[in-house]
Design a protein around this motif. Structure first.
Motif, short mmCIF file in Angstrom:
data_model
loop_
_atom_site.label_atom_id
_atom_site.label_comp_id
_atom_site.label_asym_id
_atom_site.label_seq_id
_atom_site.Cartn_x
_atom_site.Cartn_y
_atom_site.Cartn_z
N UNK A 121 71.66 51.66 21.73
CA UNK A 121 71.51 52.52 22.90
C UNK A 121 70.70 53.79 22.62
N UNK A 122 69.87 53.75 21.59
CA UNK A 122 69.14 54.96 21.19
C UNK A 122 68.24 55.48 22.30
N UNK A 123 67.41 54.60 22.86
CA UNK A 123 66.47 55.05 23.88
C UNK A 123 67.16 55.70 25.06
N UNK A 124 68.19 55.06 25.56
CA UNK A 124 68.93 55.58 26.70
C UNK A 124 69.55 56.94 26.38
N UNK A 125 70.17 57.05 25.20
CA UNK A 125 70.83 58.30 24.84
C UNK A 125 69.83 59.42 24.61
N UNK A 126 68.71 59.11 23.96
CA UNK A 126 67.68 60.13 23.73
C UNK A 126 67.15 60.64 25.05
N UNK A 127 66.84 59.73 25.96
CA UNK A 127 66.29 60.13 27.25
C UNK A 127 67.30 60.94 28.06
N UNK A 128 68.55 60.55 28.04
CA UNK A 128 69.57 61.30 28.78
C UNK A 128 69.67 62.74 28.26
N UNK A 129 69.62 62.90 26.95
CA UNK A 129 69.70 64.25 26.38
C UNK A 129 68.47 65.08 26.73
N UNK A 130 67.29 64.47 26.65
CA UNK A 130 66.07 65.21 26.96
C UNK A 130 65.97 65.54 28.44
N UNK A 131 66.39 64.61 29.29
CA UNK A 131 66.37 64.88 30.73
C UNK A 131 67.27 66.07 31.04
N UNK A 132 68.45 66.11 30.43
CA UNK A 132 69.37 67.24 30.65
C UNK A 132 68.73 68.54 30.18
N UNK A 133 68.05 68.50 29.03
CA UNK A 133 67.39 69.71 28.51
C UNK A 133 66.25 70.15 29.43
N UNK A 134 65.49 69.19 29.93
CA UNK A 134 64.38 69.51 30.84
C UNK A 134 64.90 70.13 32.12
N UNK A 135 65.96 69.55 32.68
CA UNK A 135 66.52 70.05 33.93
C UNK A 135 67.01 71.50 33.79
N UNK A 136 67.39 71.86 32.58
CA UNK A 136 67.91 73.22 32.35
C UNK A 136 66.83 74.21 31.95
N UNK A 137 65.59 73.73 31.80
CA UNK A 137 64.50 74.60 31.34
C UNK A 137 63.69 75.09 32.52
N UNK A 138 63.77 76.37 32.87
CA UNK A 138 63.10 76.86 34.09
C UNK A 138 61.59 76.80 34.05
N UNK A 139 60.99 76.71 32.86
CA UNK A 139 59.53 76.68 32.78
C UNK A 139 58.95 75.30 33.06
N UNK A 140 59.82 74.29 33.21
CA UNK A 140 59.36 72.92 33.43
C UNK A 140 59.62 72.51 34.88
N UNK A 141 58.57 72.14 35.56
CA UNK A 141 58.69 71.60 36.91
C UNK A 141 58.47 70.10 36.83
N UNK A 142 59.37 69.33 37.42
CA UNK A 142 59.25 67.88 37.44
C UNK A 142 59.03 67.43 38.88
N UNK A 143 57.93 66.76 39.12
CA UNK A 143 57.65 66.17 40.43
C UNK A 143 57.75 64.65 40.28
N UNK A 144 58.84 64.10 40.79
CA UNK A 144 59.09 62.67 40.67
C UNK A 144 58.50 61.94 41.87
N UNK A 145 58.09 60.71 41.66
CA UNK A 145 57.51 59.93 42.74
C UNK A 145 56.03 60.21 42.96
N UNK A 146 55.36 60.85 42.00
CA UNK A 146 53.92 61.09 42.07
C UNK A 146 53.20 60.12 41.13
N UNK A 147 52.47 59.19 41.70
CA UNK A 147 51.72 58.21 40.90
C UNK A 147 50.31 58.74 40.70
N UNK A 148 49.96 59.04 39.47
CA UNK A 148 48.63 59.56 39.17
C UNK A 148 47.65 58.39 39.15
N UNK A 149 46.56 58.53 39.90
CA UNK A 149 45.59 57.45 40.05
C UNK A 149 44.23 57.75 39.42
#
Length: 532
Positions: free
Chosen positions: A138-166
């Motif tokens: 379960x390494x990939x899942x656990x690593x991503x969950x931890x990083x997502x939580x860290x990103x969500x708590x970092x005010x300098x990072x804006x995440x725009x989901x659902x944007x497909x870059x073409x």
């Protein structure tokens, strides 16, 4: 201007760093850039459309008492079949332990023993136990969950989901931004995001093939976009097939992790015969390309291929490998008592956008990290669990390089509408994409030959003439580069096997480099030959 519903709170303008992709490389790079403002554009909710989250084995790092950097480098060189960039590989390996500690600081719960030491496992072609993992598979899942939580708590990072870059936007020799489509790519509106630095972390190419372990978002768009913008693509012909995808008819195919064979599971055919014993001295622990061809041969011969874990893992399967166990049980297979049916599936692309040691591409203003790149550390065949290591090492280097290259942030206006079109792509395969996946699997798969590759290139050219959708053209571009690279390399090496050129050739003991213009010249020459 974009609708206000797309504007995150507290952001009134777009910063000058845009990261394309919400997988491990993209999130890690954003965290390393903190407190520098950065925007992540992700096609799916972060963590859901990334192969990183599906990684089962873990991260390779020389951290055990008996291991050394030299041993890790030697294993990487051996697996890479003679064309690994040794200097790049060595620097990656040396930085590995520091990046593991970064991940621990971000909250990744790597397995530890009773004394608090990291538990390290062994995988195929590794001479030591050096895979840092989480709950077995379960390494990939656990690593991503931890990083997502860290990103969500970092005010300098804006995440725009659902944007497909073409599309990458170029001004002269610089990439100056990207064009993306909101609403998971279903909006008629396309939005321009200006940027002084674009970091492509858009993933691999698995969905170009009919059988893959990758999510559908991994369809090669990043490589295609970069090539269409003029970037150099390296080693596109080297596609790694995982030998033990679970053969239950699912798309994507669930994975039976390499760690199972590391823990003693055997590959057998329907008669119960261990066929890998006749193919390689390391049997099931041979490099992935060799094991994949062994499994492929058994399946093609009608004997089937199965991973027998009943003795090596047995009753401990549910707690040791819960992800694999759940996939098997959902298909009516009890791996405690029954062998698991397996088949090779596209798992990783060693080729991609050429980058230097700092993650810079051949186009100014464009950096890249993760599977979309070809740094040279994998050569012709990636060593198991070196992929996540590469992602975090080069993502961190990119962050440092951008900080030095662009020391002060520059705030620009929000992106404006680029245009509107009905050029939409659904989550499900379109008939044209389904056709492309069949072409790639039949002619550019585990075993290739000139006749099949020429046929594939010609069929891809027909698809290009019949389709003008930007996203599909990006996908077709990547498929064309892989097929042309495979045609030009008249030998067999690592993940690239030609039945008409089955041996390695000294003249090809080197990396390959292609531009889209190079590939188009090959297509034109084949068209002239056909016409004549």
């Amino acid at each position: 201007m974009p609708n206000d519903s797309f504007r995150p709170l507290s952001w009134d303008a777009i910063d000058d760093i845009v990261i394309v992709g919400g997988g491990l490389a993209g999130l890690f790079c954003a965290l390393k850039l903190s407190p520098r403002p950065v925007t992540i554009l992700a096609a799916a909710p972060i963590g859901q459309g990334a192969s990183s989250a599906w990684a089962q084995g873990g991260i390779a790092a020389a951290m055990s008492p008996g291991d050394t950097f030299e041993k890790h480098v030697a294993d990487t060189l051996e697996a890479g079949a003679g064309i690994v960039d040794e200097k790049m590989a060595r620097s990656m390996v040396v930085e590995g332990p520091a990046r593991i500690h970064d991940l621990l600081d971000y909250g990744v719960p790597f397995d530890r023993d009773l004394e608090g030491r990291l538990v390290l496992s062994r995988e195929a072609a590794h001479s030591e136990r050096r895979i840092v993992r989480v709950k077995g598979d379960m390494a990939g899942k656990a690593i991503m969950e931890a990083l997502i939580a860290a990103v969500r708590k970092t005010p300098s990072i804006r995440v725009l989901e659902g944007y497909v870059v073409e599309e990458l936007v170029r001004e002269g020799r610089f990439v100056s931004g990207v064009i993306a489509r909101p609403d998971a790519g279903q909006s008629k509106k396309r939005v321009h995001f200006p940027a002084r630095a674009v970091v492509l972390c858009s993933g691999g190419v698995g969905h170009l093939y009919a059988v893959t372990t990758n999510p559908w978002e991994a369809c090669g768009q990043g490589v295609g976009m970069a090539a269409r913008a003029g970037a150099i693509i390296a080693d596109p012909e080297f596609v790694q097939f995982h030998p033990t995808a679970i053969n239950i008819g699912r798309d994507p195919a669930p994975l039976a992790t390499e760690a199972l064979r590391g823990d003693g599971a055997h590959l057998v055919n329907a008669a119960g015969r261990r066929f890998m014993l006749d193919i390689h001295p390391d049997a099931e622990l041979a490099p992935r390309d060799i094991v994949s061809r062994g499994v492929f041969a058994e399946v093609q011969a009608g004997r089937g291929a199965f991973l027998d874990c009943t003795k090596a893992v047995g009753r401990h399967f549910p707690e040791m490998f819960p992800t694999v166990y759940a996939s098997c049980k959902a298909a009516g297979i009890d791996p405690v008592e029954q062998p698991i049916p397996v088949v090779p599936a596209v798992h990783y692309h060693m080729g991609g956008i050429l980058t230097d040691a700092e993650g810079r591409t051949s186009i100014d203003g464009l950096w890249a990290a993760g599977e979309v790149t070809s740094t040279g550390v994998h050569g012709a065949n990636r060593l198991a669990s070196n992929s996540l290591l590469e992602a975090v090492v080069f993502a961190a280097r990119i962050a440092e390089n951008i900080k030095g290259f662009l020391p002060e942030p520059k705030i620009s206006d929000w992106g404006k509408n680029a245009d509107e079109s009905d050029d939409l792509v659904t989550v499900e395969d379109s008939p044209a994409l389904a056709r492309l996946r069949r072409i790639m699997s039949e002619h550019v798969g585990v075993i290739r030959n000139r006749t099949g590759l020429v046929s594939a290139i010609r069929e891809i050219a027909v698809l290009e003439r019949e389709n003008t959708r930007m996203r599909f053209l990006n996908i077709l571009t990547t498929a064309k580069l892989i097929a042309v690279g495979a045609l030009l390399r008249e030998e067999s090496r690592g993940g690239h096997f030609r039945s008409d050129c089955p041996e390695q050739r000294a003249a090809w003991k080197r990396r390959s480099f292609l531009t889209l213009a190079d590939a188009d010249r090959v297509v034109a020459e084949l068209a002239e030959t056909e016409a004549a």
